[in-house]
Write an enzyme that holds these catalytic residues in place. Structure first.
Site, PDB file in Angstrom:
ATOM      1  N   LYS A 113       0.405  -1.251   0.387  1.00 45.44           N
ATOM      2  CA  LYS A 113      -0.126  -0.575   0.738  1.00 45.44           C
ATOM      3  C   LYS A 113       1.151   1.551  -0.059  1.00 45.44           C
ATOM      4  O   LYS A 113       1.877   1.564   0.846  1.00 45.44           O
ATOM      5  CB  LYS A 113      -0.738   0.132   1.357  1.00 45.44           C
ATOM      6  CG  LYS A 113      -2.248  -1.214   0.948  1.00 45.44           C
ATOM      7  CD  LYS A 113      -2.982  -0.845   2.396  1.00 45.44           C
ATOM      8  CE  LYS A 113      -3.749   0.147   1.945  1.00 45.44           C
ATOM      9  NZ  LYS A 113      -4.943   0.233   1.058  1.00 45.44           N
ATOM     10  N   TYR A 116       2.617   2.779   3.216  1.00 43.66           N
ATOM     11  CA  TYR A 116       3.214   2.682   4.146  1.00 43.66           C
ATOM     12  C   TYR A 116       4.456   3.249   3.041  1.00 43.66           C
ATOM     13  O   TYR A 116       6.017   2.477   3.049  1.00 43.66           O
ATOM     14  CB  TYR A 116       3.427   1.122   4.469  1.00 43.66           C
ATOM     15  CG  TYR A 116       2.167   0.274   5.496  1.00 43.66           C
ATOM     16  CD1 TYR A 116       3.211   1.026   6.766  1.00 43.66           C
ATOM     17  CD2 TYR A 116       1.670  -0.168   5.323  1.00 43.66           C
ATOM     18  CE1 TYR A 116       2.437   0.501   7.944  1.00 43.66           C
ATOM     19  CE2 TYR A 116       0.787  -0.325   6.197  1.00 43.66           C
ATOM     20  CZ  TYR A 116       1.183  -0.319   8.091  1.00 43.66           C
ATOM     21  OH  TYR A 116       0.523  -0.951   9.015  1.00 43.66           O
ATOM     22  N   ALA A 117       4.327   2.950   2.002  1.00 46.21           N
ATOM     23  CA  ALA A 117       5.577   2.675   0.926  1.00 46.21           C
ATOM     24  C   ALA A 117       6.115   4.403   0.929  1.00 46.21           C
ATOM     25  O   ALA A 117       7.195   4.518   0.468  1.00 46.21           O
ATOM     26  CB  ALA A 117       5.172   2.750  -0.696  1.00 46.21           C
ATOM     27  N   ARG A 118       5.129   5.432   1.628  1.00 46.13           N
ATOM     28  CA  ARG A 118       5.489   6.944   0.884  1.00 46.13           C
ATOM     29  C   ARG A 118       6.139   6.852   2.779  1.00 46.13           C
ATOM     30  O   ARG A 118       7.061   7.235   3.038  1.00 46.13           O
ATOM     31  CB  ARG A 118       4.516   7.765   1.146  1.00 46.13           C
ATOM     32  CG  ARG A 118       3.501   7.758  -0.330  1.00 46.13           C
ATOM     33  CD  ARG A 118       2.277   7.786  -0.525  1.00 46.13           C
ATOM     34  NE  ARG A 118       1.618   7.653  -1.955  1.00 46.13           N
ATOM     35  CZ  ARG A 118       1.092   8.541  -2.023  1.00 46.13           C
ATOM     36  NH1 ARG A 118       0.919  10.077  -1.919  1.00 46.13           N
ATOM     37  NH2 ARG A 118       0.597   8.872  -2.964  1.00 46.13           N
ATOM     38  N   GLU A 139       5.997 -10.012   3.754  1.00 44.01           N
ATOM     39  CA  GLU A 139       7.687  -9.616   3.574  1.00 44.01           C
ATOM     40  C   GLU A 139       7.563  -7.995   3.971  1.00 44.01           C
ATOM     41  O   GLU A 139       7.463  -7.328   2.898  1.00 44.01           O
ATOM     42  CB  GLU A 139       8.603 -10.066   3.117  1.00 44.01           C
ATOM     43  CG  GLU A 139       8.317 -11.528   3.170  1.00 44.01           C
ATOM     44  CD  GLU A 139       8.294 -12.635   2.167  1.00 44.01           C
ATOM     45  OE1 GLU A 139       7.207 -10.940   1.016  1.00 44.01           O
ATOM     46  OE2 GLU A 139       7.459 -13.534   2.339  1.00 44.01           O
ATOM     47  N   GLN A 158      -2.479  -5.054  -1.153  1.00 43.42           N
ATOM     48  CA  GLN A 158      -3.559  -4.945  -1.996  1.00 43.42           C
ATOM     49  C   GLN A 158      -3.713  -6.303  -2.888  1.00 43.42           C
ATOM     50  O   GLN A 158      -2.060  -6.428  -3.885  1.00 43.42           O
ATOM     51  CB  GLN A 158      -3.666  -3.814  -3.142  1.00 43.42           C
ATOM     52  CG  GLN A 158      -4.845  -3.623  -3.788  1.00 43.42           C
ATOM     53  CD  GLN A 158      -5.197  -2.944  -5.146  1.00 43.42           C
ATOM     54  OE1 GLN A 158      -4.216  -2.656  -5.748  1.00 43.42           O
ATOM     55  NE2 GLN A 158      -6.665  -2.268  -5.098  1.00 43.42           N
ATOM     56  N   LYS A 181      -1.673 -24.420   2.154  1.00 46.12           N
ATOM     57  CA  LYS A 181      -2.268 -24.461   3.528  1.00 46.12           C
ATOM     58  C   LYS A 181      -1.065 -23.655   4.381  1.00 46.12           C
ATOM     59  O   LYS A 181      -1.529 -24.314   5.978  1.00 46.12           O
ATOM     60  CB  LYS A 181      -2.315 -26.017   3.803  1.00 46.12           C
ATOM     61  CG  LYS A 181      -4.269 -26.374   3.052  1.00 46.12           C
ATOM     62  CD  LYS A 181      -4.399 -27.604   2.466  1.00 46.12           C
ATOM     63  CE  LYS A 181      -5.502 -28.102   1.955  1.00 46.12           C
ATOM     64  NZ  LYS A 181      -6.540 -29.262   1.950  1.00 46.12           N
ATOM     65  N   GLN A 182      -0.719 -22.868   4.280  1.00 47.11           N
ATOM     66  CA  GLN A 182       0.110 -22.516   5.349  1.00 47.11           C
ATOM     67  C   GLN A 182      -0.500 -22.255   6.347  1.00 47.11           C
ATOM     68  O   GLN A 182      -1.566 -20.896   5.936  1.00 47.11           O
ATOM     69  CB  GLN A 182       1.804 -21.654   4.851  1.00 47.11           C
ATOM     70  CG  GLN A 182       1.337 -20.784   4.258  1.00 47.11           C
ATOM     71  CD  GLN A 182       2.179 -19.176   3.901  1.00 47.11           C
ATOM     72  OE1 GLN A 182       3.243 -20.299   4.011  1.00 47.11           O
ATOM     73  NE2 GLN A 182       1.697 -18.255   3.227  1.00 47.11           N
TER      74      GLN A 182
END
Length: 190
Positions: A113, A116-118, A139, A158, A181-182
């Site tokens: 998103k 967060y990137a900004r 991650e 997203q 199925k983790q």
């Protein structure tokens, strides 16, 4: 391949359990507290998934080496909380609140998103392959020289859904993919 729209995502979530739990629309206010949230839920051409309350943050307490072929969990500290502080130039793992079941003719891409990137936080999630299912291991890299806060039960990335023109010969489930199925945060293994 074509990208799938909100109507298709809603139908697949509601009738085929593709996303559970499913938020039918963008949620950006906490209904109980009125507090603003980093949005999650259905969008025009994707679905914004949320972070759970479980985190693993890289630390070098034991002077460890990160080796994907011989990974040990002593490189992490585990945290269960509503927020997680990622140290400067460090990294954390988390998992989604949502459980995904990907149809055989669909491949997804997951993009961090912009909120967060900004802030210098980079989200990396590998594609969800045809017939993969599970909670998504996420991650998150803090590329800044400052500590950074991430929030549980709020949006982090997203998911975009792409429908193939033809069915694949072998799905992730059929080739018995190692992350099928983790549950929870799944660390690397070979």
């Amino acid at each position: 391949m074509s990208i799938k729209e909100d109507k298709w995502i809603r139908k697949m979530a509601q009738t085929h359990g593709m996303i559970e739990p499913f938020a039918d629309g963008q949620v950006n206010i906490d209904a109980e507290t009125g507090e603003k949230l980093i949005s999650y839920g259905l969008s025009s051409y994707g679905y914004d998934l949320r972070l759970s309350r479980e985190f693993k943050v890289f630390t070098n307490v034991y002077n460890s080496l990160v080796d994907p072929k011989h990974f040990t969990e002593d490189t992490f500290i585990s945290i269960t909380d509503d927020v997680c502080i990622i140290p400067p130039n460090s990294f954390a793992l988390a998992h989604s609140v949502e459980y995904f079941r990907i149809p055989r003719n669909v491949l997804t891409m997951c993009i961090g998103k912009s909120t967060y990137a900004r802030c210098g936080l980079i989200v990396n999630v590998t594609p969800f392959e045809p017939e993969w299912e599970g909670y998504v291991t996420i991650e998150i890299s803090n590329t800044t020289p400052l500590p950074a806060k991430i929030y549980a039960n709020e949006g982090i990335a997203q998911v975009l859904f792409f429908e193939a023109d033809e069915m694949c010969e072998v799905s992730y489930a059929e080739r018995k993919g190692k992350y099928q199925k983790q549950q929870g945060i799944t660390v690397p293994f070979v």
